[in-house]
Design a protein around this motif. Structure first.
Motif, short mmCIF file in Angstrom:
data_model
loop_
_atom_site.label_atom_id
_atom_site.label_comp_id
_atom_site.label_asym_id
_atom_site.label_seq_id
_atom_site.Cartn_x
_atom_site.Cartn_y
_atom_site.Cartn_z
N PHE A 1 0.90 -1.23 -0.03
CA PHE A 1 0.09 0.09 0.00
C PHE A 1 0.81 1.21 0.19
O PHE A 1 1.63 1.46 0.80
CB PHE A 1 -0.78 0.01 1.39
N ILE A 2 0.61 2.15 -0.99
CA ILE A 2 1.60 3.47 -1.02
C ILE A 2 0.41 4.61 -1.26
O ILE A 2 -0.55 4.53 -1.91
CB ILE A 2 2.52 3.25 -2.11
N ALA A 3 0.72 5.72 -0.43
CA ALA A 3 -0.03 6.78 -0.76
C ALA A 3 0.77 8.10 -0.66
O ALA A 3 1.94 8.22 0.09
CB ALA A 3 -1.08 6.80 0.25
N ILE B 1 -3.71 8.75 7.40
CA ILE B 1 -3.87 7.60 6.67
C ILE B 1 -3.55 6.37 7.49
O ILE B 1 -2.79 6.53 8.18
CB ILE B 1 -3.45 7.78 5.49
N ASN B 2 -4.51 5.38 7.27
CA ASN B 2 -4.27 4.12 7.84
C ASN B 2 -5.12 3.05 7.20
O ASN B 2 -6.02 2.76 7.23
CB ASN B 2 -4.99 4.25 9.41
N LEU C 1 0.22 11.94 7.65
CA LEU C 1 0.86 12.22 6.22
C LEU C 1 1.18 13.48 5.79
O LEU C 1 0.37 14.17 5.75
CB LEU C 1 0.38 11.05 5.19
N LEU C 2 2.43 13.75 5.45
CA LEU C 2 2.45 15.10 4.89
C LEU C 2 3.19 15.15 3.60
O LEU C 2 3.64 14.25 2.89
CB LEU C 2 3.91 15.82 5.84
N PRO C 3 2.78 16.34 2.66
CA PRO C 3 3.15 16.36 1.62
C PRO C 3 4.69 16.15 1.25
O PRO C 3 5.53 16.42 2.15
CB PRO C 3 2.92 18.01 1.02
N VAL D 1 5.85 9.63 1.73
CA VAL D 1 5.20 8.47 1.14
C VAL D 1 4.64 7.77 2.34
O VAL D 1 5.59 7.12 2.96
CB VAL D 1 6.17 7.84 -0.03
N TYR D 2 3.25 7.43 2.26
CA TYR D 2 3.06 6.46 3.32
C TYR D 2 3.15 4.99 2.55
O TYR D 2 2.78 4.79 1.42
CB TYR D 2 1.33 6.67 3.40
#
Length: 355
Positions: free
Chosen positions: A169-171, A179-180, A338-340, A343-344
């Motif tokens: 999983f990537i975001a 995000i979770n 999650l910050l700009p 990468v999550y």
């Protein structure tokens, strides 16, 4: 003769707004197969051999697209933006309070009214010499379900010849957000009946106890001497009816089991399950700091699948690797911000076997 892994795409159905939905069937060289649809990234079927080599489906699923659109049980779906519950659907980030969609009483659950489980993803199948896979991608707009930031996410399911389903999983985000993500398959390794005789081991020495709304209290509770001690394998049903306040609140097991003292990207074994009649085993590995064990307490027999498996009370269990529920409101819990520019990334692996 061994066959090469394959990934084939077929039409699955059409949504009410005429959006087409496709299904990809992944098959490895051993005949293990996984069906995935691009509505919700839902895993509709996983066929694995039992100890005699006979194939059977080990997940709860539904028989058509309309049934999935109406379901509120998250069968097999990708969960996001935020798995599990957020108290009152509210959180504060950098001094700004955000109100999310509430879909579990006053609380926000599994990403809201139209979470990732209700979205149509882009889907691209692929094969390698030793695997068959599918990459799912989605752009969640700024403000989706109340969340800040445009989030671009990609989930890859890879079925290997080692009989593992490896999920990445990537975001990324355009604004600070939370995000979770997780995967919400319900397993029944026998393919029938309830799951109370399944032997389960969870590598956890503490849970995050909950209040009446199933929101964590913020404490950690040692599992020793409680029905939540799965450090040594035992039947799911062994202690499920014990007189215990946490079991009463969850109507059974519906709790976050802590796997790591401090978050890391190390892949750890979260849980192992064994079903004696079939001989099947399932081992779940994750990079996440916790796993939600849910014993199917809200299944009520109102849905079933073509195999004849009726989704009765406790006919399936979930092991959902995750960060802790309500983490944005709990300063002592590992962060889900999650910050700009960041990468999550997280990984979940299902390993299928027999013994």
């Amino acid at each position: 003769m061994t066959t090469s892994p394959s990934a084939s795409m077929t039409a699955y159905g059409v949504l009410a707004d005429q959006t087409p939905v496709n299904q990809v069937t992944l098959t490895n060289s051993n005949g293990v197969s996984v069906d995935v649809i691009n509505y919700g990234g839902i895993i509709t079927r996983i066929e694995t051999p039992d100890a005699k080599g006979e194939m059977g489906n080990i997940v709860l699923g539904l028989d058509n697209l309309e049934a999935y659109t109406k379901a509120t049980t998250y069968y097999g779906a990708i969960i996001g933006r935020f798995g599990n519950r957020i108290a009152n659907g509210k959180f504060t980030l950098n001094g700004t309070e955000y109100q999310l969609a509430t879909n579990d009483g006053d609380n926000h659950l599994h990403g809201g009214v139209q979470g990732f489980d209700k979205k149509v993803w882009n889907m691209t199948p692929f094969t390698t010499q030793n695997s068959a896979g599918v990459t799912l991608s989605l752009v969640s707009p700024d403000g989706d379900q109340g969340y800040p930031g445009e989030v671009t996410t990609e989930v890859t399911y890879t079925l290997t010849n080692n009989n593992t389903l490896d999920m990445q999983f990537i975001a990324t985000t355009s604004k600070p957000t939370i995000i979770n993500m997780t995967q919400h398959s319900y397993f029944n390794l026998a393919g029938k009946g309830d799951i109370l005789d399944h032997q389960m081991q969870i590598n956890s020495k503490a849970i995050t106890p909950v209040d009446g709304g199933l929101i964590p209290t913020g404490e950690l509770m040692d599992v020793a001497g409680t029905p939540f001690d799965f450090r040594t394998a035992k039947a799911i049903g062994q202690d499920i009816k014990a007189s215990n306040e946490q079991l009463k609140l969850g109507k059974g097991y519906d709790h976050n089991f802590v796997l790591k003292d401090t978050p890391s990207n190390e892949l750890v074994e979260a849980a192992t399950v064994y079903e004696a009649n079939s001989g099947r085993t399932l081992t779940v590995y994750t990079e996440e700091p916790a796993v939600q064990f849910y014993s199917g307490n809200f299944l009520d027999g109102s849905t079933q699948q073509a195999s004849g498996l009726v989704h009765n009370f406790r006919s399936g269990f979930c092991l959902e690797p995750q960060h802790f529920p309500d983490a944005p409101n709990q300063p002592t819990f590992p962060s889900t911000t999650l910050l700009p520019g960041d990468v999550y990334s997280t990984r979940i692996v299902y390993e299928f076997g027999t013994k």
